[in-house]
Write an enzyme that holds these catalytic residues in place. Structure first.
Site, PDB file in Angstrom:
ATOM      1  N   ARG A 156       0.700  -1.139   0.145  1.00  0.00           N
ATOM      2  CA  ARG A 156       0.094  -0.033   0.062  1.00  0.00           C
ATOM      3  C   ARG A 156       0.989   1.294  -0.156  1.00  0.00           C
ATOM      4  O   ARG A 156       2.167   1.133  -0.019  1.00  0.00           O
ATOM      5  CB  ARG A 156      -0.965   0.044   1.246  1.00  0.00           C
ATOM      6  CG  ARG A 156      -0.201   0.108   2.632  1.00  0.00           C
ATOM      7  CD  ARG A 156      -1.315   0.112   3.578  1.00  0.00           C
ATOM      8  NE  ARG A 156      -0.403  -0.139   4.783  1.00  0.00           N
ATOM      9  CZ  ARG A 156      -1.003   0.050   6.222  1.00  0.00           C
ATOM     10  NH1 ARG A 156      -2.224  -0.060   6.304  1.00  0.00           N
ATOM     11  NH2 ARG A 156      -0.430  -0.055   7.405  1.00  0.00           N
ATOM     12  N   ASN A 187      -5.080   7.262   4.294  1.00  0.00           N
ATOM     13  CA  ASN A 187      -4.810   6.633   5.629  1.00  0.00           C
ATOM     14  C   ASN A 187      -3.287   7.005   6.062  1.00  0.00           C
ATOM     15  O   ASN A 187      -2.422   6.798   5.207  1.00  0.00           O
ATOM     16  CB  ASN A 187      -4.951   5.107   5.425  1.00  0.00           C
ATOM     17  CG  ASN A 187      -4.994   4.528   6.585  1.00  0.00           C
ATOM     18  OD1 ASN A 187      -5.835   4.412   7.579  1.00  0.00           O
ATOM     19  ND2 ASN A 187      -3.919   3.848   7.053  1.00  0.00           N
ATOM     20  N   GLU A 188      -3.049   7.491   6.980  1.00  0.00           N
ATOM     21  CA  GLU A 188      -1.816   7.644   7.537  1.00  0.00           C
ATOM     22  C   GLU A 188      -0.820   8.329   6.457  1.00  0.00           C
ATOM     23  O   GLU A 188       0.118   7.587   6.359  1.00  0.00           O
ATOM     24  CB  GLU A 188      -1.342   6.381   8.262  1.00  0.00           C
ATOM     25  CG  GLU A 188      -1.929   6.148   9.403  1.00  0.00           C
ATOM     26  CD  GLU A 188      -1.302   5.045  10.313  1.00  0.00           C
ATOM     27  OE1 GLU A 188      -0.520   4.197   9.665  1.00  0.00           O
ATOM     28  OE2 GLU A 188      -1.548   5.001  11.529  1.00  0.00           O
ATOM     29  N   GLU A 221      -7.419   4.877  15.670  1.00  0.00           N
ATOM     30  CA  GLU A 221      -7.122   3.319  15.659  1.00  0.00           C
ATOM     31  C   GLU A 221      -6.492   3.168  17.082  1.00  0.00           C
ATOM     32  O   GLU A 221      -5.519   4.037  17.295  1.00  0.00           O
ATOM     33  CB  GLU A 221      -6.078   2.890  14.631  1.00  0.00           C
ATOM     34  CG  GLU A 221      -6.581   2.961  13.093  1.00  0.00           C
ATOM     35  CD  GLU A 221      -5.546   2.730  12.227  1.00  0.00           C
ATOM     36  OE1 GLU A 221      -4.472   2.164  12.252  1.00  0.00           O
ATOM     37  OE2 GLU A 221      -5.866   3.090  10.879  1.00  0.00           O
ATOM     38  N   TRP A 263       4.105  -4.964  13.672  1.00  0.00           N
ATOM     39  CA  TRP A 263       4.981  -4.366  13.048  1.00  0.00           C
ATOM     40  C   TRP A 263       6.416  -3.721  14.034  1.00  0.00           C
ATOM     41  O   TRP A 263       7.021  -3.164  13.347  1.00  0.00           O
ATOM     42  CB  TRP A 263       4.401  -3.171  12.129  1.00  0.00           C
ATOM     43  CG  TRP A 263       3.493  -2.276  12.919  1.00  0.00           C
ATOM     44  CD1 TRP A 263       2.215  -2.375  13.233  1.00  0.00           C
ATOM     45  CD2 TRP A 263       3.741  -1.106  13.755  1.00  0.00           C
ATOM     46  NE1 TRP A 263       1.642  -1.427  13.736  1.00  0.00           N
ATOM     47  CE2 TRP A 263       2.697  -0.645  14.484  1.00  0.00           C
ATOM     48  CE3 TRP A 263       5.129  -0.456  14.019  1.00  0.00           C
ATOM     49  CZ2 TRP A 263       2.503   0.640  15.157  1.00  0.00           C
ATOM     50  CZ3 TRP A 263       5.075   0.670  14.977  1.00  0.00           C
ATOM     51  CH2 TRP A 263       3.811   1.291  15.422  1.00  0.00           C
TER      52      TRP A 263
HETATM   53  C1  GAL Z   1      -1.774   1.701  10.939  1.00  0.00           C
HETATM   54  C2  GAL Z   1      -2.528   1.552   9.771  1.00  0.00           C
HETATM   55  C3  GAL Z   1      -3.664   0.398   9.663  1.00  0.00           C
HETATM   56  C4  GAL Z   1      -2.858  -0.819  10.274  1.00  0.00           C
HETATM   57  C5  GAL Z   1      -2.378  -0.585  11.636  1.00  0.00           C
HETATM   58  C6  GAL Z   1      -1.797  -1.931  12.096  1.00  0.00           C
HETATM   59  O1  GAL Z   1      -0.555   2.127  10.916  1.00  0.00           O
HETATM   60  O2  GAL Z   1      -3.082   2.874   9.549  1.00  0.00           O
HETATM   61  O3  GAL Z   1      -4.207   0.317   8.373  1.00  0.00           O
HETATM   62  O4  GAL Z   1      -1.927  -1.322   9.246  1.00  0.00           O
HETATM   63  O5  GAL Z   1      -1.213   0.348  11.608  1.00  0.00           O
HETATM   64  O6  GAL Z   1      -1.223  -1.352  13.309  1.00  0.00           O
END
Ligand code: GAL
Length: 654
Positions: free
Chosen positions: A103, A141-142, A315, A323
């Protein structure tokens, strides 16, 4: 104090949607965000829209009583679009191109891509803009995630030249401002200027800085183009973007100018953030399952100002993520605690990422409120508990917005860029310095507003400026017009807006409020640690130290063992000529806070408090059982005085 969740109907069979919606409501969730990565399903082929599934998802969720936040899908351009216009893929600094297959694979300066984004957003907004349950829109998004700003494409170069021509008007003015006589870097015209990559040694720092300013404006205008469409077709809805924690690649204050967002939303992943930022290893170990006690608060306090008082968590970590270098399960209780922590700092909504763990693709190891088999996860159970508690308490459900704190901490994005461009010492990181000052204030039990250099400072008792590369006349006037105590950290006023050293020497314009000159500055390898003592606290300079020459009327509050002044003051203004260790920062701020007449507490390690309205919250991030500093006659509205790890309480002063 409302709860939400991020949901991806396109990733699950339609037969599950109605039950999902019902269970969300039963859990106490009121908001659901959808659609932000679903372009390939909204438009499977160029100009062939398929809204049937999204119509059904929206009506199913709305039918259950949920309020919907619709995300524009521009963070994930579909394959057919990339095939049609391969130039959408961004170029990295080393000249290579990102590939399709994850993405954020787009060049923010691509005019073709911007047109495509406006097209899909217009189509979406025309269809759902007036839907009564679609109460907010998130753009993209971000922005900038995965290091996708900047881009070194031809499109970026063309737009950069236009940006420079607008800023400097003539090439002579640019050559002068940039000091291009140095190394024969003079340009004959704007269209001969390149991007500051692939140079044998350092590019000119002002070239790099202007490129960063330009890219920051590019990100803002990319959002703005979508926001304009949403304003037209979804006039009643809030427009927002989900920003990130500890993220400084664009200037968020400029991004939100002129009503570009209604709410500052940000994405909070405390355990992962604790792992990835520059913290001492013992802190990472201590807080591996709770997150560092200030890591989320720092961004709550920052985004509250960016949103002019209105902020959401779009979120919120609901369990282990996928990650960070290591991804532990949070200590039991933390998912609940993080929600209250955000509310205590003024959040209107805490929305969890994500409804259900997805068993396939990149984020299969990322938890949600439900396990892949659809039973509630530990995080899901904790959210249910928080929702019940809030619903049962008229005090908690009726909290007023957060009010102004007495302490302001100035955070400045350009300062971050300037000291990244010119660290001078490899361990100098401005945001880390700002965070250390912030921690010290929070350990002293103070509520803090993190604000821009252009804020209204007239109501604050204490203003802390960990550093500010460029001082302005406006800020000097703000010092004069306030009655606050001011603390400035090292490298303040050390540069002009053109990235030069002021000829009066640093701290430049600040000298009219505090007569002092920085003769020389040095970065410190770990073995160079000049010692000093401040108000009986012994400690050392680390990373950075300056040789200060105080002017008339300036007092020396502390000296290094080699005789150079460490802290100087003049009236209400203090200047720290070094990056100090944490204990010394704390001593410095303690002294200034006392002079400001603030009530200072001393909290046990890992405990934090925060006030909202008449309610004081206390949160225990530490491993030990501790007592919350509630007065003897406190009326608890949540929990009790004694707090185990991951526990919290809240009280009214009787
Ligand atoms: C954010 C992102 C989400 C998802 C999440 C996972 O950075 O906006 O789509 O990937 O991290 O922690």
């Amino acid at each position: 104090m409302q709860l939400g969740v991020c949901y991806y109907p396109e990733q699950w069979p339609r037969s599950m949607w109605a039950n999902d919606a019902k269970r969300m409501v039963e859990l106490g969730i009121s908001h659901v965000r959808i659609a932000e990565f679903a372009w390939s399903r909204m438009e499977p082929r160029a100009h062939e829209y398929d809204w049937t599934w999204l119509d059904e998802a929206v009506s199913t969720l709305a039918g259950a009583g949920l309020k919907i936040v619709l995300g524009t899908p521009t963070a994930s351009p579909p394959r057919w679009l990339i095939d049609a216009y391969p130039d959408i893929l961004p170029l990295r600094a080393d000249g290579t191109r990102w590939n399709f297959g994850s993405r954020r694979h787009y060049d923010v300066s691509s005019e073709r891509y911007r047109e495509e984004c406006v097209r899909i957003v217009t189509a979406m907004a025309r269809r759902y803009g007036k839907h009564p349950s679609v109460i907010a829109w998130q753009t993209d998004n971000e922005l900038g995630c995965h290091d996708t700003i900047p881009s070194y494409s031809t499109a970026a170069l063309t737009r950069f030249r236009t940006w420079l021509a607008r800023r400097y008007e003539t090439i002579d003015a640019l050559n002068r401002a940039w000091g291009n006589v140095f190394w024969s870097m003079e340009y004959p015209s704007f269209d001969t200027i390149g991007l500051p990559n692939l140079t044998p040694t350092d590019a000119n720092p002002i070239h790099l800085l202007d490129f960063r300013r330009f890219m920051s404006d590019e990100v803002a205008s990319f959002h703005r183009e979508q926001a304009d469409v949403l304003r037209e077709f979804a006039p009643g809805a809030d427009v927002l973007h989900n920003f990130m924690g500890f993220f400084t690649t664009f200037d968020h204050y400029r991004f939100v100018e002129n009503g570009a967002v209604d709410v500052a939303a940000w994405d909070s992943y405390p355990l992962a953030r604790t792992e990835v930022i520059a913290l001492p290893e013992e802190d990472k170990a201590r807080y591996a399952r709770t997150g560092h006690p200030d890591v989320s608060a720092f961004d709550h306090d920052r985004y509250r100002a960016i949103g002019a008082g209105r902020f959401w968590i779009m979120e919120q970590e609901a369990g282990p993520v996928n990650w960070a270098p290591w991804n532990p399960v949070p200590a039991p209780g933390m998912v609940r605690l993080w929600a209250y922590e955000a509310f205590a700092h003024g959040a209107e909504l805490v929305s969890y990422f994500r409804w259900r763990q997805c068993p396939y693709a990149q984020e299969q190891m990322h938890s949600g409120l439900n396990l892949p088999d659809n039973q509630l996860s530990q995080g899901g159970l904790e959210v249910a508990r928080a929702a019940q508690e809030i619903a049962a308490s008229s005090v908690l459900s009726g909290l007023p917005p957060a009010s102004r704190a007495k302490v302001a901490l100035v955070f400045d994005y350009e300062t971050q860029w300037m000291f990244e461009i010119q660290r001078h010492g490899k361990t100098f990181d401005y945001q880390t310095l700002a965070f250390d000052y912030y921690q010290a204030l929070r350990e002293m039990s103070l509520d803090v507003d993190i604000v821009s250099r252009n804020a209204d400072f007239s109501q604050y008792s204490l203003v802390v400026v960990p550093s500010l590369a460029v001082m302005s006349d406006d800020l000097v006037r703000a010092i004069e017009n306030s009655s606050a105590q001011w603390v400035f950290g090292p490298r303040s006023g050390s540069r002009t807006p053109e990235f030069s050293i002021p000829l009066t020497l640093p701290p430049g314009l600040l000298q009219s409020a505090l007569p002092v000159r920085v003769l020389e500055a040095e970065s410190l390898r770990p073995t160079l640690t000049p010692a000093t003592s401040l108000h009986g606290v012994e400690g050392n300079a680390i990373h950075w130290r300056e040789h200060l020459q105080p002017g008339a009327g300036t007092e020396v509050l502390a000296r290094f063992d080699d005789g150079w002044p460490a802290v100087v003051s003049h009236g209400r203004v203090r200047y720290a000529g070094a990056w100090f260790d944490h204990a010394l920062h704390r001593a410095l701020l303690d002294d200034a806070a006392r002079a400001a007449g603030l009530a200072i507490g001393t909290l046990p390690e890992g405990l934090r408090v925060r006030r909202r309205g008449d309610v004081t919250f206390a949160f225990n991030f530490g491993p030990d059982v501790v007592a919350a500093p509630a007065p003897a006659n406190a009326r608890f509205v949540l929990g009790t005085r004694e707090l185990r790890t991951a526990d919290l309480c809240a009280w009214l002063e009787a």
